[in-house]
Design a protein around this motif. Sequence first.
Motif, PDB file in Angstrom:
ATOM      1  N   ARG A 193       2.704  -9.338   3.189  1.00 30.53           N
ATOM      2  CA  ARG A 193       2.374  -8.480   4.327  1.00 30.53           C
ATOM      3  C   ARG A 193       2.525  -7.008   3.952  1.00 30.53           C
ATOM      4  O   ARG A 193       1.704  -6.178   4.330  1.00 30.53           O
TER       5      ARG A 193
ATOM      6  N   GLN B  76      -0.459  -5.926   1.866  1.00 29.86           N
ATOM      7  CA  GLN B  76      -1.641  -5.776   2.709  1.00 29.86           C
ATOM      8  C   GLN B  76      -1.540  -4.535   3.585  1.00 29.86           C
ATOM      9  O   GLN B  76      -2.514  -3.812   3.741  1.00 29.86           O
ATOM     10  N   ASP B  77      -0.361  -4.298   4.142  1.00 31.45           N
ATOM     11  CA  ASP B  77      -0.172  -3.117   4.990  1.00 31.45           C
ATOM     12  C   ASP B  77      -0.388  -1.833   4.199  1.00 31.45           C
ATOM     13  O   ASP B  77      -1.071  -0.920   4.648  1.00 31.45           O
TER      14      ASP B  77
ATOM     15  N   CYS C 278      -4.096  -1.406   3.473  1.00 27.38           N
ATOM     16  CA  CYS C 278      -4.817  -0.932   4.669  1.00 27.38           C
ATOM     17  C   CYS C 278      -4.592   0.565   4.868  1.00 27.38           C
ATOM     18  O   CYS C 278      -5.530   1.321   5.127  1.00 27.38           O
TER      19      CYS C 278
ATOM     20  N   ALA D 231     -10.954  -4.310   7.828  1.00 26.84           N
ATOM     21  CA  ALA D 231     -10.703  -5.630   8.414  1.00 26.84           C
ATOM     22  C   ALA D 231     -11.633  -6.684   7.815  1.00 26.84           C
ATOM     23  O   ALA D 231     -11.190  -7.795   7.484  1.00 26.84           O
TER      24      ALA D 231
ATOM     25  N   VAL E 189      -9.164  -9.903   8.249  1.00 25.30           N
ATOM     26  CA  VAL E 189      -8.224  -9.868   9.375  1.00 25.30           C
ATOM     27  C   VAL E 189      -8.878  -9.114  10.538  1.00 25.30           C
ATOM     28  O   VAL E 189      -9.979  -8.596  10.405  1.00 25.30           O
ATOM     29  N   SER E 190      -8.171  -9.047  11.658  1.00 27.40           N
ATOM     30  CA  SER E 190      -8.709  -8.332  12.818  1.00 27.40           C
ATOM     31  C   SER E 190      -8.520  -6.823  12.650  1.00 27.40           C
ATOM     32  O   SER E 190      -7.667  -6.369  11.878  1.00 27.40           O
TER      33      SER E 190
ATOM     34  N   ASN F 262      -7.288  -4.941  14.889  1.00 29.23           N
ATOM     35  CA  ASN F 262      -5.972  -4.660  15.442  1.00 29.23           C
ATOM     36  C   ASN F 262      -4.894  -4.802  14.364  1.00 29.23           C
ATOM     37  O   ASN F 262      -3.963  -4.002  14.297  1.00 29.23           O
ATOM     38  N   ARG F 263      -5.041  -5.790  13.503  1.00 27.49           N
ATOM     39  CA  ARG F 263      -4.083  -6.009  12.408  1.00 27.49           C
ATOM     40  C   ARG F 263      -4.075  -4.802  11.466  1.00 27.49           C
ATOM     41  O   ARG F 263      -3.030  -4.372  10.998  1.00 27.49           O
TER      42      ARG F 263
ATOM     43  N   ARG G  20      -2.254  -1.885  13.234  1.00 26.41           N
ATOM     44  CA  ARG G  20      -0.795  -2.109  13.255  1.00 26.41           C
ATOM     45  C   ARG G  20      -0.204  -1.916  11.865  1.00 26.41           C
ATOM     46  O   ARG G  20       0.901  -1.408  11.722  1.00 26.41           O
ATOM     47  N   ALA G  21      -0.935  -2.328  10.848  1.00 29.01           N
ATOM     48  CA  ALA G  21      -0.464  -2.155   9.470  1.00 29.01           C
ATOM     49  C   ALA G  21      -0.282  -0.676   9.156  1.00 29.01           C
ATOM     50  O   ALA G  21       0.735  -0.271   8.594  1.00 29.01           O
TER      51      ALA G  21
ATOM     52  N   ARG H  15       2.788   0.638  10.883  1.00 31.07           N
ATOM     53  CA  ARG H  15       4.038   0.238  10.217  1.00 31.07           C
ATOM     54  C   ARG H  15       4.325   1.107   9.001  1.00 31.07           C
ATOM     55  O   ARG H  15       5.461   1.533   8.775  1.00 31.07           O
TER      56      ARG H  15
END
Length: 61
Positions: free
Chosen positions: A16, A19-20, A23, A37, A42-43, A45-46, A49-50, A53
């Motif tokens: 994760r 990936q974050d 992104c 995405a 992924v979406s 939204n994901r 959020r990434a 974070r």
Amino acid sequence: MMAAMYWCRPPVRGTREEQDRWCHEMRSRHYSVWAIAQRLGVSENRVLRACERVDAGRYDG
């Protein structure tokens, strides 16, 4: 050239955190949320959020 190579190999099976960070890096290079995405599978939204974070320092040592 290196940027194109990085775009071609997203960490689809990565952690994760990987990936974050990917992104966030792609957003900093002005790729669209939709394109990121789609590339990562992924979406949208994901992706958002990434980026949040990473910006919040969640993965800072």
